[in-house]
Design an enzyme around this catalytic site. Sequence first.
Site, short mmCIF file in Angstrom:
data_model
loop_
_atom_site.label_atom_id
_atom_site.label_comp_id
_atom_site.label_asym_id
_atom_site.label_seq_id
_atom_site.Cartn_x
_atom_site.Cartn_y
_atom_site.Cartn_z
N CYS A 131 0.75 -1.10 0.05
CA CYS A 131 -0.03 0.22 -0.15
C CYS A 131 0.93 1.40 0.12
CB CYS A 131 -1.01 0.04 1.21
SG CYS A 131 -2.18 -1.08 1.13
N ARG B 15 -3.14 0.25 -3.76
CA ARG B 15 -3.43 -0.74 -2.61
C ARG B 15 -3.01 -2.05 -3.21
NH1 ARG B 15 -8.59 -3.99 -2.35
NH2 ARG B 15 -8.72 -4.69 -0.10
N LEU B 16 -2.43 -2.86 -1.80
CA LEU B 16 -2.07 -4.27 -1.88
C LEU B 16 -3.02 -5.02 -1.24
CD1 LEU B 16 0.07 -6.88 -2.72
CD2 LEU B 16 1.03 -6.18 -0.58
N SER B 17 -3.84 -6.07 -1.79
CA SER B 17 -5.04 -6.48 -1.02
C SER B 17 -4.45 -7.91 -0.31
CB SER B 17 -6.15 -6.99 -1.99
OG SER B 17 -6.34 -5.83 -2.81
N ASN C 211 -1.85 3.02 5.78
CA ASN C 211 -1.04 1.75 4.97
C ASN C 211 -0.72 0.96 6.39
OD1 ASN C 211 2.55 1.72 4.17
ND2 ASN C 211 1.15 0.16 3.90
N GLY C 212 -1.03 -0.54 6.03
CA GLY C 212 -0.57 -1.43 7.58
C GLY C 212 -1.92 -2.36 7.71
N GLU C 213 -1.57 -2.80 8.80
CA GLU C 213 -2.53 -3.85 9.45
C GLU C 213 -2.87 -3.41 10.92
OE1 GLU C 213 -3.58 -5.88 7.45
OE2 GLU C 213 -2.23 -6.04 5.87
N ASP D 218 -9.64 -4.22 8.08
CA ASP D 218 -9.16 -4.13 9.44
C ASP D 218 -8.95 -2.57 9.62
OD1 ASP D 218 -7.29 -4.51 7.30
OD2 ASP D 218 -5.58 -3.84 8.99
#
Length: 761
Positions: free
Chosen positions: A32, A82-84, A107-109, A131
């Site tokens: 992301c 975005r990276l899914s 960006n992140g989790e 999330d």
Amino acid sequence: MCAPGRRGSLDHGAPAQILFLGTPRSSEVNMCGLAGLARTDGQVLSPDTDGLLRRMARAVAHRGPDDQELLRTGPVGLAFTRLSLVDPMNGGQPIHSPDGDVILIANGEVYNHRELAATLPSGVRLRTSGDCEVLVHLYQQKGLRFLDDVRGMFAIVLYDRKRNRLLFARDRFGIKPLFHHRNKERVVFGSEIKTLFEDPACPRELDWDSALSDQALTGAPDFVEGAPNTWFRGVELVPAATIVTIDLSDGSTENHRYWSFPRPADLRDELSPAEFTERYAQALADSVRECETSDTEVGLFLSGGVDSASIAALSTIRPRTFTALNGSTLANEDAMYGHRVARHYGLDNHQVLFDISRVPAAQEWKNLLWLLESPQCGPEVFYKRELYRFVKARFPEIKGMLLGGGSDEFNGGYTASFGDDWEQFASGIDGMALRDDRHRHRGLAAWWEQSPQPLVRAEVLRRGTPAEDPYERYLRWKYRDVQQYNCWHEDRTAAGSGIEARVPFLDHRLVELSACVPPSLRSRLTWDKRLLRDGLEGVLPAEFAERTKVGFFYGDGIRHTYRAFAGMLAADGDALLEEALSGPRAKEYLDADNARATLRALQEDPSSGHVEFLLRAVNLGLLDVMLQQPPTPPVEATPAPVPVELIVGDWDAERDGIEARVLRRPDLHDALVPALDDSVLLLTDQKEPLLRYLVTDGEIQFVIDGEEMPQWQRLLDGIDGQRTLGELLAAAECELSDVEELLYQSAEFGLLTLSGPATGE
């Protein structure tokens, strides 16, 4: 990987806004990326900023290939690539609150997002399983306290339209990056520095003075705390564990720190060693499980050290594992242990091969340096980047990677480098603290610097300075070090291939435990990672749990890595070195003749110095040159050939073949003809007839003592370029096994050649 907004919808009651419904996706599968800008003078953004927003998004497109959204609303423009990994079908951003007052990109989790969602008021309904959506509701509920209970890794940009303020925030360890530049009218921001350079108003200037004096480059034995260095003038990094609030009406700024690095006094419970290790092991297991959460495949970089082996032992997803196999990891046995750990747990292990002929090309190095944006780019960064490139090419379904990073810094991983026991380590860091104190009190410093044994008590030097535990200072130094180097390079090398790096050991619950071990238990728990090793007893076999720590490419085989990177700098007539020295600022700051002499010495003897130190100076010069005409975005860079894998079934049974492939060693047989290289002379000491000197370019490189190595000395004496190896072995009265390793090393160093017999008359 994060929760969605209202894809394609208009904001309720928003001033003039344009929402771009997505731009064409790159055909490359490239984590992301955040980018954007905001007016800080009470004005709105004009439509002519849309082009800049597009360029900024393109600069970080490699971080997120799965989706791209651009938004301009009032004084704020946002770009998100975005990276899914989580909720891939419904995870677009920006995220909007139901009332439209709050817009967020992240960006992140957020690992505990379900737990946090359960704390929201009963009327709140989340629209997705992503999330990051919960962050919007937490902000509306708690204001600046909204990150207090969040676990994860993240960089956040939040626009509070009602209060007309912009918020930047990062996780506790700065795992996810967020940079910004400000002038009187606006702020530009992004996940990487290169996106700021798309704004013509952002200066493109390397901060030479700051860089050359930074402990991260000099390696001086000093405790350094505070913000990491961004290396560029006018570029700021949002502090870790901090929320930065900018009032968009007048530009006023406030910082709210929601977490501080822990101290032993913060621990409320008195725990026994067993309780510490039990809690640590449980927290690590929880962290590994959280870091595995993904709707796509997650892998594991497995070095064979106790950190990555622990993750393999605790993992519930049976990840594919990847290990760097080069001359250094062969010699220090990292590669072998990576294979063994994977085999023990029944995991696929891919040994990614870098034989000793693998030397990065000049353009390849510059591409990597521009991706990293840091003069700390070195061999470790190169190998990590290549591992990610291998994963992306061979297993594009893997979009997350588990790492063992962050354990050494807070678990006593470097304690043994100070000595053989805790007392020597404690003495060493006390000396570092005293060195810092001498810097502050130069008038008294001579009493410690002019005498082998200090004649004045340390308490005198520290008089007037609050007494502070050197170990706590050491940990805070490592806290800065993790942000400056570990998190920075792990993020960039992963993002360059559209993969997300996940670091279970950088869970604040783990660090709070290890950092809060009281002084009375430190020698028991924080010496040589005992907290981790003991905590995994019964889970990780002793063969792996008790393995001595080794550096990524350090140890007996470091010469292979150093030779490769010295070769890179020397290729094509020192082309890379000369380019680095060509800029006007490099000419002002660097001693060109000494840089060339250092490279010559490293070529002749890789053990003569640290190639990383020379690389840091070269990197500064190269970055300065590239700033004059910034390269194309990484997503457009010409890729180098992808590394290959060496298939290993049984390491012990295949050891000879593995060594031959990595070290590119020829098959030694009696018909080979050894010959000294034309640049080498073999001299005898007239006063010490058993000594031999190997001389290159007028300098003694090696001394051979006939008493210690009689067979090797006799064989060298017999080399004339005509006799075969079989004849030389017979004359020296030795077997091939007696001199085999020395023959290989001499060939690797270019001291002798091993060729077939001459033909013809």
